[in-house]
Design a protein around this motif. Structure first.
Motif, PDB file in Angstrom:
ATOM      1  N   THR A 163      -4.968  -0.791   2.499  1.00  0.00           N
ATOM      2  CA  THR A 163      -4.549   0.508   1.978  1.00  0.00           C
ATOM      3  C   THR A 163      -4.222   0.368   0.494  1.00  0.00           C
ATOM      4  O   THR A 163      -3.949  -0.725  -0.002  1.00  0.00           O
ATOM      5  CB  THR A 163      -3.304   1.041   2.709  1.00  0.00           C
ATOM      6  OG1 THR A 163      -2.184   0.190   2.408  1.00  0.00           O
ATOM      7  CG2 THR A 163      -3.530   1.125   4.208  1.00  0.00           C
ATOM      8  N   LEU A 164      -4.214   1.481  -0.197  1.00  0.00           N
ATOM      9  CA  LEU A 164      -3.844   1.477  -1.608  1.00  0.00           C
ATOM     10  C   LEU A 164      -2.437   0.932  -1.787  1.00  0.00           C
ATOM     11  O   LEU A 164      -2.179   0.111  -2.673  1.00  0.00           O
ATOM     12  CB  LEU A 164      -3.943   2.889  -2.178  1.00  0.00           C
ATOM     13  CG  LEU A 164      -3.429   3.067  -3.607  1.00  0.00           C
ATOM     14  CD1 LEU A 164      -4.213   2.199  -4.569  1.00  0.00           C
ATOM     15  CD2 LEU A 164      -3.488   4.521  -4.003  1.00  0.00           C
ATOM     16  N   GLU A 165      -1.531   1.345  -0.920  1.00  0.00           N
ATOM     17  CA  GLU A 165      -0.142   0.899  -1.008  1.00  0.00           C
ATOM     18  C   GLU A 165      -0.030  -0.615  -0.840  1.00  0.00           C
ATOM     19  O   GLU A 165       0.722  -1.282  -1.545  1.00  0.00           O
ATOM     20  CB  GLU A 165       0.719   1.629   0.019  1.00  0.00           C
ATOM     21  CG  GLU A 165       0.884   3.118  -0.260  1.00  0.00           C
ATOM     22  CD  GLU A 165      -0.346   3.961   0.077  1.00  0.00           C
ATOM     23  OE1 GLU A 165      -1.219   3.512   0.866  1.00  0.00           O
ATOM     24  OE2 GLU A 165      -0.452   5.067  -0.482  1.00  0.00           O
ATOM     25  N   ASP A 166      -0.785  -1.172   0.100  1.00  0.00           N
ATOM     26  CA  ASP A 166      -0.786  -2.626   0.304  1.00  0.00           C
ATOM     27  C   ASP A 166      -1.290  -3.350  -0.944  1.00  0.00           C
ATOM     28  O   ASP A 166      -0.714  -4.355  -1.365  1.00  0.00           O
ATOM     29  CB  ASP A 166      -1.670  -3.019   1.493  1.00  0.00           C
ATOM     30  CG  ASP A 166      -1.078  -2.619   2.829  1.00  0.00           C
ATOM     31  OD1 ASP A 166       0.137  -2.340   2.886  1.00  0.00           O
ATOM     32  OD2 ASP A 166      -1.845  -2.585   3.814  1.00  0.00           O
ATOM     33  N   ALA A 167      -2.357  -2.850  -1.520  1.00  0.00           N
ATOM     34  CA  ALA A 167      -2.926  -3.478  -2.712  1.00  0.00           C
ATOM     35  C   ALA A 167      -1.942  -3.410  -3.874  1.00  0.00           C
ATOM     36  O   ALA A 167      -1.751  -4.388  -4.606  1.00  0.00           O
ATOM     37  CB  ALA A 167      -4.247  -2.815  -3.092  1.00  0.00           C
ATOM     38  N   MET A 168      -1.296  -2.261  -4.055  1.00  0.00           N
ATOM     39  CA  MET A 168      -0.332  -2.096  -5.146  1.00  0.00           C
ATOM     40  C   MET A 168       0.851  -3.046  -4.969  1.00  0.00           C
ATOM     41  O   MET A 168       1.299  -3.678  -5.921  1.00  0.00           O
ATOM     42  CB  MET A 168       0.152  -0.648  -5.204  1.00  0.00           C
ATOM     43  CG  MET A 168      -0.897   0.334  -5.688  1.00  0.00           C
ATOM     44  SD  MET A 168      -0.453   2.079  -5.503  1.00  0.00           S
ATOM     45  CE  MET A 168       1.198   2.165  -6.096  1.00  0.00           C
ATOM     46  N   GLU A 169       1.340  -3.149  -3.747  1.00  0.00           N
ATOM     47  CA  GLU A 169       2.491  -4.012  -3.472  1.00  0.00           C
ATOM     48  C   GLU A 169       2.143  -5.492  -3.645  1.00  0.00           C
ATOM     49  O   GLU A 169       2.912  -6.260  -4.230  1.00  0.00           O
ATOM     50  CB  GLU A 169       3.001  -3.766  -2.048  1.00  0.00           C
ATOM     51  CG  GLU A 169       4.243  -4.538  -1.703  1.00  0.00           C
ATOM     52  CD  GLU A 169       4.733  -4.219  -0.300  1.00  0.00           C
ATOM     53  OE1 GLU A 169       5.167  -5.161   0.376  1.00  0.00           O
ATOM     54  OE2 GLU A 169       4.660  -3.051   0.103  1.00  0.00           O
ATOM     55  N   GLU A 170       0.963  -5.882  -3.174  1.00  0.00           N
ATOM     56  CA  GLU A 170       0.548  -7.287  -3.223  1.00  0.00           C
ATOM     57  C   GLU A 170       0.461  -7.833  -4.648  1.00  0.00           C
ATOM     58  O   GLU A 170       0.879  -8.934  -4.924  1.00  0.00           O
ATOM     59  CB  GLU A 170      -0.801  -7.463  -2.513  1.00  0.00           C
ATOM     60  CG  GLU A 170      -1.359  -8.853  -2.542  1.00  0.00           C
ATOM     61  CD  GLU A 170      -0.664  -9.793  -1.593  1.00  0.00           C
ATOM     62  OE1 GLU A 170      -0.711 -11.018  -1.845  1.00  0.00           O
ATOM     63  OE2 GLU A 170      -0.055  -9.334  -0.608  1.00  0.00           O
ATOM     64  N   VAL A 171      -0.103  -7.019  -5.541  1.00  0.00           N
ATOM     65  CA  VAL A 171      -0.312  -7.490  -6.911  1.00  0.00           C
ATOM     66  C   VAL A 171       0.672  -6.901  -7.921  1.00  0.00           C
ATOM     67  O   VAL A 171       0.638  -7.251  -9.092  1.00  0.00           O
ATOM     68  CB  VAL A 171      -1.768  -7.265  -7.384  1.00  0.00           C
ATOM     69  CG1 VAL A 171      -2.730  -8.102  -6.575  1.00  0.00           C
ATOM     70  CG2 VAL A 171      -2.127  -5.812  -7.309  1.00  0.00           C
ATOM     71  N   GLY A 172       1.532  -5.989  -7.473  1.00  0.00           N
ATOM     72  CA  GLY A 172       2.542  -5.411  -8.343  1.00  0.00           C
ATOM     73  C   GLY A 172       1.984  -4.502  -9.437  1.00  0.00           C
ATOM     74  O   GLY A 172       2.503  -4.461 -10.539  1.00  0.00           O
TER      75      GLY A 172
END
Length: 70
Positions: A56-65
Motif C-alpha cells: 500500500t502507499l501507506e506501507d511504502a511511505m512508512e518503510e522509507v520515511g
C-alpha cells in the motif's frame, strides 16, 4: 517501453495514448501495462500487473520515511 518521470509529468497520459494507438492498429492484445506506483489511483487502460496488490502507499511511505511522491 519503461516510462518514468516525476509526478504530474504525463506518464499515465502517455501510456494511455500508446495503449490506444496499439489497440487501434490491431496490436492491443500483445500490450501489457504494469503499474509500479503505489500512489496511482486511476488508469485509462487495463493494468496487467499492479504493485498495489503487494504494497500500500501507506506501507511504502512508512518503510522509507517519505511522502506520497517519494
Amino acid at each position: 517501453q519503461l516510462v518514468i518521470g516525476p509526478a504530474g509529468c504525463g506518464k499515465s497520459s502517455y501510456v494511455e495514448a500508446m495503449y490506444e494507438h496499439m489497440r487501434a492498429s490491431g496490436r492491443g492484445s500483445g500490450v501489457h501495462c504494469v503499474n509500479l506506483d503505489p500512489a496511482a489511483e486511476r488508469f485509462g487502460y487495463p493494468v496487467s500487473v499492479d504493485v498495489r496488490e503487494l504494497v500500500t502507499l501507506e506501507d511504502a511511505m512508512e518503510e522509507v520515511g517519505l511522502g506520497p511522491n517519494g
